[in-house]
Enzyme design. Structure first.
Site, PDB file in Angstrom:
ATOM      1  N   GLY A   1      35.701  27.568  46.220  1.00 24.95           N
ATOM      2  CA  GLY A   1      34.255  27.624  46.400  1.00 24.95           C
ATOM      3  C   GLY A   1      33.941  27.985  47.833  1.00 24.95           C
ATOM      4  O   GLY A   1      34.808  27.899  48.710  1.00 24.95           O
TER       5      GLY A   1
ATOM      6  N   CYS B   1      42.285  25.986  46.654  1.00 22.94           N
ATOM      7  CA  CYS B   1      41.441  26.332  47.804  1.00 22.94           C
ATOM      8  C   CYS B   1      40.434  25.227  48.118  1.00 22.94           C
ATOM      9  O   CYS B   1      40.827  24.141  48.466  1.00 22.94           O
ATOM     10  CB  CYS B   1      40.726  27.652  47.560  1.00 22.94           C
ATOM     11  N   TYR B   2      39.138  25.490  47.913  1.00 24.21           N
ATOM     12  CA  TYR B   2      38.168  24.428  48.178  1.00 24.21           C
ATOM     13  C   TYR B   2      38.528  23.175  47.376  1.00 24.21           C
ATOM     14  O   TYR B   2      38.387  22.048  47.865  1.00 24.21           O
ATOM     15  CB  TYR B   2      36.744  24.886  47.827  1.00 24.21           C
TER      16      TYR B   2
ATOM     17  N   HIS C   1      44.974  31.165  45.631  1.00 27.72           N
ATOM     18  CA  HIS C   1      44.432  31.318  44.275  1.00 27.72           C
ATOM     19  C   HIS C   1      45.530  31.766  43.305  1.00 27.72           C
ATOM     20  O   HIS C   1      45.908  32.932  43.322  1.00 27.72           O
ATOM     21  CB  HIS C   1      43.340  32.390  44.270  1.00 27.72           C
TER      22      HIS C   1
ATOM     23  N   GLU D   1      45.094  32.178  40.189  1.00 29.56           N
ATOM     24  CA  GLU D   1      44.488  32.819  39.028  1.00 29.56           C
ATOM     25  C   GLU D   1      44.293  34.325  39.181  1.00 29.56           C
ATOM     26  O   GLU D   1      44.010  35.009  38.219  1.00 29.56           O
ATOM     27  CB  GLU D   1      43.137  32.146  38.693  1.00 29.56           C
TER      28      GLU D   1
ATOM     29  N   ASP E   1      30.467  42.336  19.677  1.00 28.08           N
ATOM     30  CA  ASP E   1      30.064  40.933  19.576  1.00 28.08           C
ATOM     31  C   ASP E   1      29.282  40.638  18.305  1.00 28.08           C
ATOM     32  O   ASP E   1      29.602  39.721  17.554  1.00 28.08           O
ATOM     33  CB  ASP E   1      29.228  40.511  20.793  1.00 28.08           C
TER      34      ASP E   1
ATOM     35  N   LYS F   1      35.036  37.921  26.358  1.00 26.13           N
ATOM     36  CA  LYS F   1      34.998  39.192  25.620  1.00 26.13           C
ATOM     37  C   LYS F   1      36.358  39.565  25.016  1.00 26.13           C
ATOM     38  O   LYS F   1      36.446  39.975  23.858  1.00 26.13           O
ATOM     39  CB  LYS F   1      34.552  40.295  26.596  1.00 26.13           C
TER      40      LYS F   1
END
Ligand code: XMP
Length: 516
Positions: A54, A81-82, A172, A174, A230, A372
């Site tokens: 963040g 991180c944060y 990170h 991710e 969708d 998605k």
């Protein structure tokens, strides 16, 4: 109750990626803003918790914190991180601003001690590329923590309290720029939290069908079909759940791509045997759009007309108790984020707002939990054809926002032809699946050309193709010049009325994907 990893969001740009990486390991995960985390813990009873990155600094006052309860549940916690910094600060460590050793972007960590977090991935003594983006650093670890890895700027880049199963990373895991990051996250959920990874689309489908039946009971549901992925997946899923209680309405505004309306009708009526109303309202839409050049006005007219037509068609079939919508997880996250989503309107609302209120219907939103790419997997699972499931996104207002200036049927027809040639070439070159979205734009300019012995004075068009992972940012696709040359020649030869082709090389930002 299904195994869930709860991600507490402190506002990082890449929090959604954490959820995606976790789900890729076969474990369900949800994101919740830090100020709503307490209730989410009660509701979901998570088996593991991740604290996201963040923009804030724990060295300032009144900064976001995780509920202290997170550290008392006995479940593994991973701070990123944060998330690392607030975890350390909340558990009695010290975090300081780092003025001399700020690390942003690519960095390297050196592994100092083994940990189940990188078991089978990183050995002590080795060095690995990671992605950092924080200016503060932990200078004193909380009690029970041990250093597992360091980086140039951070003495505690990786630290863990193995006994309490608390892990903290200054980088990170991710993002793709941490090449082994997904493996660390997989270790966290499988090895550390002991979760099996049985969250599959087949399991989701079963659960979603039960949930739809429980919500709808004997009621009637109406579902707007656009031809996009969708709404198509929603329709097929609902049909499987409640069969004849479902009616689909396909409002054809006359601004679809070549052959699209026919395909929708054939697929849903023909193949899936779904009750489908096909409302050809192109006269009405084009009439209302005549002479309108302003992009926002176009969108508003289309949105309002769509609601009118949809409402009228719904009344004709005797009304319904529920309205089905293809709301996706990113929309849900945005609407509950601490900031309430982006504050500036770049383009007016993408989905058809106002419809449920006007029609006094309750919503059925079976895709609310999905990203998605997961919707696409579900579509395949439900037997939707591969070309429909893999289709590029197409905006609700259709070709209207790809015809700058006023819209006429003649222009829409021209654009449909140009677009069809372009997409045909992309498919033939085997590039369709590498591109997020490709389309043509008909420019409000005529230019002089020469064909055979004659002078032409015809429309110019622009071609656009972008790569993206979520539509929020995008890069233009670097076609080979020979490809672009071939497409241009075909368009000019096959579409009388167009005599010039340009290629749009704007990324997003600063451009948007659509031209309007
Ligand atoms: P922009 O142009 O904002 O587009 O960069 C981002 C993504 O959203 C799609 N888009 C829309 N989709 N209704 C939709 O359903 C809309 O009004 C709309 N406007 C843009 C666009 O095609 C791209 O995928």
């Amino acid at each position: 109750m299904q195994d869930t990893v709860l991600i507490i969001d402190f506002g990082s740009q890449v929090t959604q990626l954490i959820a995606r990486r976790i789900r890729e390991t076969g474990v369900y995960s949800e994101i919740v803003p830090y100020n709503k985390a307490e209730a989410a813990i009660e509701r979901l009873r998570p088996r593991a918790i991740i604290l996201s990155g963040g923009p804030a600094s724990v060295t300032e006052s009144d900064t976001p914190r995780a509920p202290q309860k997170v550290f008392e549940l006995g479940v593994p916690v991973l701070g990123i991180c944060y998330g690392q910094q607030t975890m350390c600060a909340q558990l009695g460590g010290i975090v300081e601003p780092s003025t001399t050793h700020r690390e942003f972007g690519r960095a390297f960590v050196e592994i100092k001690a083994p940990s189940p977090l990188f078991e089978g991935v990183w050995e002590p003594g080795s060095r690995h590329q990671v992605w950092m983006s924080h200016g503060d650093r932990v200078t004193h670890l909380p009690e029970g923590f041990q250093v597992c890895g360091i980086s140039e700027g951070a003495p505690f880049a990786i630290a863990a309290d193995e006994k309490r199963r608390f892990y903290s990373l200054m980088f990170h895991p991710e993002v793709v720029h941490t090449p082994d990051g997904a493996k660390l996250l997989a270790n966290f959920v499988h090895k550390i939290a002991g979760l099996s990874g049985d969250w599959t689309m087949a399991a989701f489908r079963k659960k979603a069908i039960e949930a739809i039946r429980a919500q709808v009971g004997g009621g009637r549901v109406i579902c707007g079909l656009s031809g996009g992925v969708d709404s198509s997946v929603v329709a097929v899923l609902l049909h499987e759940a409640i069969g004849p209680q479902l009616t689909c309405v396909f409002v054809d505004h006359g601004l679809l791509r070549a052959g699209e309306a026919e395909q929708v009708v054939e697929l849903f009526r023909g193949r899936f045997n779904i009750s489908l109303v096909h409302s050809d309202a192109s006269e009405l839409f084009l009439g209302k759009l005549a002479g309108i050049s302003d992009p926002e006005q176009k969108r508003k007219i289309i949105g309002a007309t769509f609601i009118d037509v949809f409402d009228a068609e719904a009344k004709k079939v005797g009304g319904a108790d529920f309205l089905a919508q293809g709301t996706l997880y990113p929309d849900v996250i945005e609407s509950i984020s601490p900031s309430g989503g982006p504050s500036v309107t770049i383009k007016s609302h993408h989905n058809v707002g106002g419809l449920p209120e006007r029609m006094h219907m309750k919503l059925v939103e079976p895709l609310r939990e999905l990203f998605k790419d997961e919707v696409r997997v579900l579509g395949r699972e439900l037997g939707l054809p591969a070309d429909m499931v893999g289709r590029h996104p197409f905006p609700g207002p259709g070709l209207a926002i790809r015809i700058p200036g006023d819209i006429t049927r003649e222009k829409a027809d021209l654009l449909r032809k140009v677009d069809a040639v372009y997409l045909d070439e992309i498919r033939q070159a085997g590039l369709y699946d590498q591109i997020w979205q490709a389309f043509a734009v008909l420019l409000p300019v005529r230019t002089v050309g020469v064909m055979g012995d004659g002078r032409t004075y015809d429309y110019a068009c622009a071609l656009r193709a972008v790569t993206s992972t979520d539509g929020m940012t995008a890069d233009y696709y670097p076609f080979e010049h020979s490809f672009l040359g071939r497409v241009a020649t075909r368009i000019i030869n096959e579409v009388p009325g167009v005599n010039r082709v340009t290629y749009d090389i704007t990324s997003k930002p600063p451009g948007t994907i659509e031209w309007e």
